[in-house]
Design an enzyme around this catalytic site. Structure first.
Site, PDB file in Angstrom:
ATOM      1  N   ASP A  26       0.857  -1.175   0.000  1.00 52.51           N
ATOM      2  CA  ASP A  26       0.000   0.000   0.000  1.00 52.51           C
ATOM      3  C   ASP A  26       0.900   1.234   0.000  1.00 52.51           C
ATOM      4  O   ASP A  26       2.077   1.158   0.372  1.00 52.51           O
ATOM      5  CB  ASP A  26      -0.901  -0.016   1.232  1.00 52.51           C
ATOM      6  CG  ASP A  26      -1.893   1.126   1.237  1.00 52.51           C
ATOM      7  OD1 ASP A  26      -2.523   1.375   0.197  1.00 52.51           O
ATOM      8  OD2 ASP A  26      -2.022   1.788   2.279  1.00 52.51           O
ATOM      9  N   ASP A  28      -0.325   5.103   0.725  1.00 50.60           N
ATOM     10  CA  ASP A  28      -0.657   6.077   1.765  1.00 50.60           C
ATOM     11  C   ASP A  28      -0.593   5.423   3.136  1.00 50.60           C
ATOM     12  O   ASP A  28      -1.295   4.451   3.411  1.00 50.60           O
ATOM     13  CB  ASP A  28      -2.067   6.639   1.547  1.00 50.60           C
ATOM     14  CG  ASP A  28      -2.162   7.477   0.290  1.00 50.60           C
ATOM     15  OD1 ASP A  28      -1.382   8.435   0.163  1.00 50.60           O
ATOM     16  OD2 ASP A  28      -3.005   7.159  -0.569  1.00 50.60           O
TER      17      ASP A  28
END
Length: 347
Positions: A26, A28
């Protein structure tokens, strides 16, 4: 490969970047927050790649194109090809293309990432609900500058029966200044105005996992994320292992209260966890130990004790607490008092 554990964080004698062929990262809250790299991310990813691990960046944020994301990562000191970035915009574009005719018009409520992904699938992005022959509405994160009128445009089309799709439904998104509303919050605005429910492509749902596997060819993937309800649940749904890093949305208390589908295989402070093995959590006579820490549940509380003198890694204490909490919870939710135990760790 060690399968996802539901009662305790798993251990690994091998470094994770050697035990798995591909990290599905991922962005963010894991690699960066806003415009800045998270501490230890750049050097950890460089070392993992140098050690033979393939890196792929998997994001529910549909705003930017893969090229733009790769450029941003490069500016942060993480050399990245556009093909190493997989977005929820790509996943939802494939989902739409499988259900409408080639060349169909799709009303876009979001940013350039959605438009590029739709064109890649042979679809035509448009801006008005009044377009003749409109086949779908797609909604993705449009950034803080997305105009309120775009939600009305979506509602006009959906209320006429046009199928509605969403790239993802993350309610929040981490940034340099803190936590902000995400695409899920915007989806709720349109849901209230229409009473409809969109087809959703992003994590934790299967279309995103399928898109990731198709584009990376990963055989032994490790999902790396900061969110229980997207990253970790997505790994659970895809039957792959996961590493939760504590640099984003999820805090220690939320982790301890996690239901089975939200429990990661491994827990670590940050991306340095890719470069090390993971300590075993051992159970003996109703207590769970990891490193110098031992945890147990007593009545309505969790108890945490430290053995011996010298350094004691707080993350080991958290791992032991996870085992105690998850084992006590069984298949239900955990509602015991965890504040005193976390205070021992400084959390």
């Amino acid at each position: 490969m060690i399968r996802q554990s539901r009662t305790s964080p798993a251990g690994s004698e091998r470094s994770l970047h050697q035990a798995y062929d591909t990290a599905l990262l991922d962005l963010d809250g894991v690699v960066y927050a806003g415009g800045h790299a998270i501490a230890h991310a750049v050097e950890s990813l460089a070392a993992a790649r140098a050690g033979g691990m393939h890196l792929a960046y998997v994001t529910n944020n549909a705003l930017r194109t893969p090229e733009a994301v790769a450029e941003h990562l490069g500016e942060l000191g993480i050399p990245t090809e556009a093909g190493e970035v997989i977005t929820s915009a790509q996943a939802v574009a494939r989902l739409i293309a499988e259900q409408v005719e080639p060349g169909s018009k799709v009303l876009v409520i979001g940013g350039e990432g959605l438009r590029v992904a739709l064109r890649e699938r042979g679809l035509v992005p448009v801006d008005s609900a009044d377009e003749e022959g409109l086949a779908a509405v797609v909604q993705g994160y449009g950034g803080p500058g997305l105009e309120w009128g775009r939600f009305a445009e979506a509602a006009y089309a959906i209320n006429r029966g046009v199928p509605w799709y969403a790239s993802n439904t993350d309610l929040t998104i981490p940034g340099a200044r803190g936590i902000a509303p995400g695409n899920g919050a915007a989806v709720e605005v349109v849901r209230i105005a229409t009473g409809a429910d969109p087809q959703v492509a992003g994590k934790p749902l299967p279309p995103m996992h399928r898109e990731t596997v198709l584009r990376t060819g990963a055989e032994r993937p490790l999902v790396v994320g900061d969110r229980l309800d997207t990253d970790i649940e997505g790994a659970f749904n895809g039957d792959v292992d996961s590493l939760l890093v504590l640099t984003g949305v999820t805090d220690a208390e939320q982790l301890l209260r996690a239901e089975p589908r939200h429990r990661p295989t491994y827990v670590d402070r940050d991306l340095r966890g890719l470069l090390t093995g993971q300590p075993e959590v051992a159970e003996r006579q109703g207590a769970w130990s990891c490193g110098r820490w031992s945890a147990a549940h007593a009545g309505t509380h969790l108890e945490l004790t430290r053995a011996g003198e010298g350094e004691a890694d707080p993350v080991d204490g958290l791992r032991a607490l996870c085992a105690a909490a998850w084992s006590a919870a069984g298949e239900g939710s955990y509602g015991h008092d965890v504040e005193k135990a976390l205070a021992v760790l400084g959390w």
